[in-house]
Design an enzyme around this catalytic site. Structure first.
Site, mmCIF file in Angstrom:
data_model
loop_
_atom_site.group_PDB
_atom_site.id
_atom_site.type_symbol
_atom_site.label_atom_id
_atom_site.label_comp_id
_atom_site.label_asym_id
_atom_site.label_seq_id
_atom_site.Cartn_x
_atom_site.Cartn_y
_atom_site.Cartn_z
ATOM 1 N N ASP A 275 -9.372 13.025 1.806
ATOM 2 C CA ASP A 275 -8.055 13.648 1.614
ATOM 3 C C ASP A 275 -7.413 13.998 2.954
ATOM 4 O OD1 ASP A 275 -5.943 14.541 0.129
ATOM 5 O OD2 ASP A 275 -6.820 16.476 -0.383
ATOM 6 N N HIS B 235 -2.304 6.421 5.577
ATOM 7 C CA HIS B 235 -3.247 5.626 4.785
ATOM 8 C C HIS B 235 -3.853 4.497 5.627
ATOM 9 C CE1 HIS B 235 -2.136 7.988 1.420
ATOM 10 N NE2 HIS B 235 -0.971 7.430 1.198
ATOM 11 N N LEU C 35 -27.079 -0.383 2.527
ATOM 12 C CA LEU C 35 -26.176 0.693 2.109
ATOM 13 C C LEU C 35 -25.436 0.254 0.850
ATOM 14 C CD1 LEU C 35 -24.684 3.435 2.762
ATOM 15 C CD2 LEU C 35 -22.960 2.031 3.930
HETATM 16 C C1 IPE Z 1 -7.943 13.346 -4.449
HETATM 17 O O1 IPE Z 1 -6.941 13.646 -3.553
HETATM 18 C C2 IPE Z 1 -7.973 11.876 -4.702
HETATM 19 C C3 IPE Z 1 -8.363 11.066 -3.563
HETATM 20 C C4 IPE Z 1 -8.700 11.496 -2.380
HETATM 21 C C5 IPE Z 1 -8.364 9.648 -3.802
HETATM 22 P P1 IPE Z 1 -5.525 14.176 -4.059
HETATM 23 O O2 IPE Z 1 -4.714 14.440 -2.845
HETATM 24 O O3 IPE Z 1 -4.953 13.219 -5.044
HETATM 25 O O4 IPE Z 1 -5.936 15.513 -4.826
HETATM 26 P P2 IPE Z 1 -5.126 16.794 -5.204
HETATM 27 O O5 IPE Z 1 -3.853 16.356 -5.876
HETATM 28 O O6 IPE Z 1 -4.828 17.529 -3.943
HETATM 29 O O7 IPE Z 1 -6.032 17.571 -6.112
HETATM 30 C C1 IPE Z 2 -5.786 10.945 0.458
HETATM 31 O O1 IPE Z 2 -4.761 11.443 1.250
HETATM 32 C C2 IPE Z 2 -5.526 9.512 0.036
HETATM 33 C C3 IPE Z 2 -5.162 9.374 -1.385
HETATM 34 C C4 IPE Z 2 -5.217 10.311 -2.282
HETATM 35 C C5 IPE Z 2 -4.698 8.066 -1.788
HETATM 36 P P1 IPE Z 2 -3.443 12.031 0.600
HETATM 37 O O2 IPE Z 2 -2.465 10.926 0.421
HETATM 38 O O3 IPE Z 2 -3.741 12.799 -0.628
HETATM 39 O O4 IPE Z 2 -2.983 12.983 1.760
HETATM 40 P P2 IPE Z 2 -2.354 14.436 1.641
HETATM 41 O O5 IPE Z 2 -3.260 15.256 0.767
HETATM 42 O O6 IPE Z 2 -1.002 14.282 1.033
HETATM 43 O O7 IPE Z 2 -2.326 14.925 3.033
HETATM 44 MG MG MG Z 3 -4.207 14.778 -0.976
#
Ligand code: IPE
Ligand code: IPE
Ligand code: MG
Length: 211
Positions: A14, A31, A125
């Protein structure tokens, strides 16, 4: 227990969007940087004696995001699979996609199938990428993975967001403010070191008391 020979680490990757926002970049740049962090972390995993690595890349709830971001992520997953498969195969990494496939773009499904076939014999792995994944859905479908030993979440949030709810029954939880694009070998090693210093009891007594 923590010194056993198998070590299943699961990571909620995240913070990509915030990492990009802080740099004045579009979310998709975060990303892209996140994909680099996946490369580094996968490569570093065997050095930390990680035998299975399950990475949360896209949740079933992430379809709620703007279509442009979703499409960019899908293209990024397909590109990652196409470019990384030869390296993964050469390094003994067996790649598997977990999650639903019936809602993914066809070119991505094709890239998944090819990557899974090409890496099927990897024994060093076991890398699982969770795409269109929902733990509640997986439990209802009876798709259960091995227990998670260590659950890492980057990005500062302290929640599971529907990831491996069943498999984390006795997982050690590790939350770090590090945004996912800044994660790599050193951060993985630090998390595993903390895991190895913890005492897991599984409902029993501390080893000294158990005699
Ligand atoms: C969780 O992250 C999903 C992934 C990392 C793929 P999100 O950014 O979607 O989660 P929430 O919305 O903060 O719970
Ligand atoms: C995690 O990073 C990747 C996915 C959930 C696809 P985020 O896109 O949720 O990044 P933040 O949480 O908005 O910083
Ligand atoms: Mg996120």
């Amino acid at each position: 227990m923590s010194q056993s020979s198998s070590l299943h680490v699961a990571i909620v990757m995240d913070g990509n969007g915030r990492w990009a926002g802080r740099r004045g970049l579009p979310r998709v740049a975060g990303h892209r940087a996140g994909a680099e962090a996946v490369r580094r972390t996968v490569e570093a995993a065997p050095d930390s004696r990680v035998t299975a690595l399950t990475l949360y890349a896209f949740s079933a709830d992430n379809w709620k995001r703007p279509p442009g971001e979703v499409a960019a992520l899908m293209r990024l997953f397909a590109r990652y699979l196409r470019t990384e498969t030869p390296r993964l195969a050469a390094h003994g990494v067996r790649l598997e996609l977990i999650g639903r496939r019936d809602r993914l773009p066809l070119p991505l499904v094709a890239a998944i199938d090819a990557a899974e076939r090409a890496t099927a014999r990897g024994a060093r792995l076991h890398l699982r990428l969770a795409v269109d994944y929902s733990s509640r859905w997986a439990i209802a479908a009876g798709v259960i993975l091995p227990d998670v030993d260590l659950l890492i979440r980057t990005g500062g949030e302290q929640r599971l967001s529907d990831f491996l709810l069943w498999e984390c029954a006795y997982a050690e939880l590790y939350f770090t403010p590090t945004m996912w694009p800044d994660f790599g070998a050193a951060q993985l090693a630090a998390a595993v070191a903390e895991f190895r210093a913890r005492e897991r009891r599984f409902g029993g007594l501390p080893e000294v008391a158990a005699g």
